[in-house]
Design a protein around this motif. Structure first.
Motif, PDB file in Angstrom:
ATOM      1  N   ALA A 103       0.831  -1.209   0.000  1.00 51.05           N
ATOM      2  CA  ALA A 103       0.000   0.000   0.000  1.00 51.05           C
ATOM      3  C   ALA A 103       0.864   1.258   0.000  1.00 51.05           C
ATOM      4  CB  ALA A 103      -0.930  -0.013   1.216  1.00 51.05           C
ATOM      5  N   ALA A 104       1.951   1.247   0.780  1.00 54.87           N
ATOM      6  CA  ALA A 104       2.858   2.400   0.809  1.00 54.87           C
ATOM      7  C   ALA A 104       3.526   2.597  -0.545  1.00 54.87           C
ATOM      8  CB  ALA A 104       3.903   2.215   1.910  1.00 54.87           C
ATOM      9  N   ALA A 105       3.963   1.508  -1.180  1.00 51.54           N
ATOM     10  CA  ALA A 105       4.612   1.613  -2.491  1.00 51.54           C
ATOM     11  C   ALA A 105       3.655   2.192  -3.525  1.00 51.54           C
ATOM     12  CB  ALA A 105       5.123   0.243  -2.936  1.00 51.54           C
ATOM     13  N   LEU A 106       2.410   1.734  -3.514  1.00 52.40           N
ATOM     14  CA  LEU A 106       1.428   2.253  -4.475  1.00 52.40           C
ATOM     15  C   LEU A 106       1.128   3.731  -4.209  1.00 52.40           C
ATOM     16  CD1 LEU A 106      -1.027  -0.788  -4.632  1.00 52.40           C
ATOM     17  CD2 LEU A 106       0.469   0.045  -6.458  1.00 52.40           C
ATOM     18  N   ARG A 107       0.926   4.090  -2.946  1.00 55.41           N
ATOM     19  CA  ARG A 107       0.592   5.480  -2.614  1.00 55.41           C
ATOM     20  C   ARG A 107       1.711   6.437  -3.002  1.00 55.41           C
ATOM     21  NH1 ARG A 107      -0.578   8.190   3.344  1.00 55.41           N
ATOM     22  NH2 ARG A 107      -0.927  10.281   2.519  1.00 55.41           N
ATOM     23  N   TRP A 108       2.941   6.126  -2.581  1.00 57.41           N
ATOM     24  CA  TRP A 108       4.035   7.079  -2.774  1.00 57.41           C
ATOM     25  C   TRP A 108       4.629   7.018  -4.180  1.00 57.41           C
ATOM     26  CZ3 TRP A 108       3.087  10.602   0.354  1.00 57.41           C
ATOM     27  CH2 TRP A 108       2.665  10.344   1.650  1.00 57.41           C
ATOM     28  N   SER A 109       4.229   6.066  -5.002  1.00 63.31           N
ATOM     29  CA  SER A 109       4.641   6.106  -6.408  1.00 63.31           C
ATOM     30  C   SER A 109       3.719   7.029  -7.205  1.00 63.31           C
ATOM     31  CB  SER A 109       4.652   4.709  -7.021  1.00 63.31           C
ATOM     32  OG  SER A 109       3.358   4.163  -7.026  1.00 63.31           O
ATOM     33  N   ARG A 110       2.603   7.425  -6.592  1.00 62.22           N
ATOM     34  CA  ARG A 110       1.649   8.334  -7.251  1.00 62.22           C
ATOM     35  C   ARG A 110       1.625   9.726  -6.629  1.00 62.22           C
ATOM     36  NH1 ARG A 110      -2.311   3.490  -6.783  1.00 62.22           N
ATOM     37  NH2 ARG A 110      -2.008   2.467  -8.780  1.00 62.22           N
ATOM     38  N   SER A 112       3.812  12.634  -4.153  1.00 59.87           N
ATOM     39  CA  SER A 112       5.148  13.025  -3.700  1.00 59.87           C
ATOM     40  C   SER A 112       5.198  13.250  -2.196  1.00 59.87           C
ATOM     41  CB  SER A 112       5.593  14.310  -4.410  1.00 59.87           C
ATOM     42  OG  SER A 112       5.793  14.067  -5.776  1.00 59.87           O
ATOM     43  N   THR A 113       6.280  12.821  -1.587  1.00 55.64           N
ATOM     44  CA  THR A 113       6.543  13.131  -0.170  1.00 55.64           C
ATOM     45  C   THR A 113       7.347  14.422  -0.065  1.00 55.64           C
ATOM     46  OG1 THR A 113       8.668  11.955  -0.059  1.00 55.64           O
ATOM     47  CG2 THR A 113       6.667  10.675   0.401  1.00 55.64           C
ATOM     48  N   HIS A 114       8.032  14.809  -1.153  1.00 58.30           N
ATOM     49  CA  HIS A 114       8.902  15.989  -1.159  1.00 58.30           C
ATOM     50  C   HIS A 114       8.597  16.823  -2.394  1.00 58.30           C
ATOM     51  CE1 HIS A 114      12.388  18.434  -0.376  1.00 58.30           C
ATOM     52  NE2 HIS A 114      12.949  18.107  -1.539  1.00 58.30           N
ATOM     53  N   ARG A 115       8.276  18.062  -2.195  1.00 59.74           N
ATOM     54  CA  ARG A 115       7.889  18.991  -3.250  1.00 59.74           C
ATOM     55  C   ARG A 115       6.528  18.605  -3.835  1.00 59.74           C
ATOM     56  NH1 ARG A 115      13.184  18.603  -6.502  1.00 59.74           N
ATOM     57  NH2 ARG A 115      14.723  19.293  -5.001  1.00 59.74           N
ATOM     58  N   THR A 116       6.051  19.390  -4.770  1.00 59.27           N
ATOM     59  CA  THR A 116       4.761  19.121  -5.399  1.00 59.27           C
ATOM     60  C   THR A 116       4.981  18.604  -6.814  1.00 59.27           C
ATOM     61  OG1 THR A 116       4.618  21.407  -6.150  1.00 59.27           O
ATOM     62  CG2 THR A 116       3.560  20.885  -4.043  1.00 59.27           C
ATOM     63  N   GLY A 117       3.988  17.950  -7.334  1.00 61.59           N
ATOM     64  CA  GLY A 117       4.065  17.387  -8.670  1.00 61.59           C
ATOM     65  C   GLY A 117       4.151  15.874  -8.620  1.00 61.59           C
ATOM     66  N   ALA A 118       3.932  15.279  -9.783  1.00 61.27           N
ATOM     67  CA  ALA A 118       3.980  13.811  -9.866  1.00 61.27           C
ATOM     68  C   ALA A 118       5.403  13.330  -9.645  1.00 61.27           C
ATOM     69  CB  ALA A 118       3.473  13.353 -11.223  1.00 61.27           C
ATOM     70  N   PRO A 119       5.585  12.289  -8.849  1.00 63.40           N
ATOM     71  CA  PRO A 119       6.950  11.804  -8.607  1.00 63.40           C
ATOM     72  C   PRO A 119       7.551  11.131  -9.837  1.00 63.40           C
ATOM     73  CG  PRO A 119       5.345  10.412  -7.468  1.00 63.40           C
ATOM     74  CD  PRO A 119       4.584  11.542  -8.083  1.00 63.40           C
ATOM     75  N   ALA A 166       9.413   6.119   3.238  1.00 66.03           N
ATOM     76  CA  ALA A 166       9.306   6.367   1.801  1.00 66.03           C
ATOM     77  C   ALA A 166       9.727   7.785   1.446  1.00 66.03           C
ATOM     78  CB  ALA A 166       7.880   6.123   1.327  1.00 66.03           C
ATOM     79  N   TRP A 167      10.339   7.900   0.270  1.00 69.90           N
ATOM     80  CA  TRP A 167      10.618   9.206  -0.328  1.00 69.90           C
ATOM     81  C   TRP A 167      10.163   9.140  -1.775  1.00 69.90           C
ATOM     82  CZ3 TRP A 167      12.709  11.263  -4.621  1.00 69.90           C
ATOM     83  CH2 TRP A 167      12.884  12.647  -4.632  1.00 69.90           C
ATOM     84  N   SER A 168       9.493  10.200  -2.219  1.00 67.24           N
ATOM     85  CA  SER A 168       9.145  10.309  -3.632  1.00 67.24           C
ATOM     86  C   SER A 168       9.047  11.778  -3.991  1.00 67.24           C
ATOM     87  CB  SER A 168       7.820   9.590  -3.937  1.00 67.24           C
ATOM     88  OG  SER A 168       6.758  10.171  -3.211  1.00 67.24           O
ATOM     89  N   GLY A 169       9.387  12.070  -5.231  1.00 65.32           N
ATOM     90  CA  GLY A 169       9.314  13.459  -5.659  1.00 65.32           C
ATOM     91  C   GLY A 169       9.680  13.611  -7.118  1.00 65.32           C
ATOM     92  N   PRO A 170       9.366  14.792  -7.659  1.00 60.67           N
ATOM     93  CA  PRO A 170       9.726  15.081  -9.055  1.00 60.67           C
ATOM     94  C   PRO A 170      11.201  15.471  -9.134  1.00 60.67           C
ATOM     95  CG  PRO A 170       8.515  16.930  -8.107  1.00 60.67           C
ATOM     96  CD  PRO A 170       8.581  15.869  -7.047  1.00 60.67           C
TER      97      PRO A 170
END
Length: 199
Positions: A103-110, A112-119, A166-170
């Motif tokens: 669930a975490a992988a699906l959420r944070w792949s869509r 971003s945890t850092h900045r705005t925009g699609a990761p 998790a970390w995700s971002g553009p």
């Protein structure tokens, strides 16, 4: 392979014995009750055996699964599910999957945890040993220059109860490093090269 019926001393008839794994790239080994190898090979095994107890072992991608079966006087067929292999990502039907990690992988792949925009990049750090403590900020994402681009601890989302960080971002296309924030026990700065492609 032949054996005798202890009561009458007459040879016991052999019966067809078939083992069908989920995929042909599985190594299958069959041994009898005396631990003698009866058959082995990749994928489906077809042979004849006398009635008795047999051990079926399958090996696939480092995983080993074993089962014992009893063969009677009639033809025997056994279908084997694929062994559950360990995997670094929380993929279904692996030995290391957890629903909360998926669930975490699906959420944070869509999102971003850092900045705005699609990761354009997502990193998931998982704790697979519940007895061990997760260091949620063990990893750092840096640009080619070595400058951090992950926003530090503020850029990461953590759920210590579920055992993930998790970390995700553009990120702009180009090369990056995912590295240990602190040197390893041997004092080495371990890092993994990453490439973010256009789009």
């Amino acid at each position: 392979m032949s054996s005798s019926d202890p009561a009458s001393g007459t040879p016991r008839p052999e019966v067809p014995f078939v083992v069908i794994p989920d995929t042909p790239s599985v190594l299958v080994t069959v041994t009898d009750e005396a631990l003698r190898e009866v058959a082995h090979g990749m994928g489906t095994i077809e042979t004849t055996v006398t009635p008795g107890i047999y051990r079926i072992e399958q090996r696939f991608a480092g995983a080993v699964a074993t089962r014992f079966v009893e063969v009677g006087d009639e033809a025997f067929t056994e279908r084997l599910p694929l062994p559950r292999v360990p995997a670094p990502v929380p993929v279904r039907r692996t030995a290391t999957t957890h629903d909360e990690h998926r669930a975490a992988a699906l959420r944070w792949s869509r999102q971003s945890t850092h900045r705005t925009g699609a990761p354009s990049l997502m990193v998931l750090l998982r704790n697979l040993r519940r007895a061990s403590r997760l260091d949620p900020y063990a990893l750092q994402l840096t640009a080619e220059s070595g400058a951090a681009v992950d926003g530090g601890e503020v850029g990461w989302r953590v759920d210590e109860q579920q055992g993930w960080s998790a970390w995700s971002g553009p990120l702009a296309p180009g090369g990056y490093r995912l590295r240990l924030r602190r040197p390893s026990g041997e004092g080495l700065p371990l890092a993994q090269a990453l490439w973010v492609s256009e789009g």
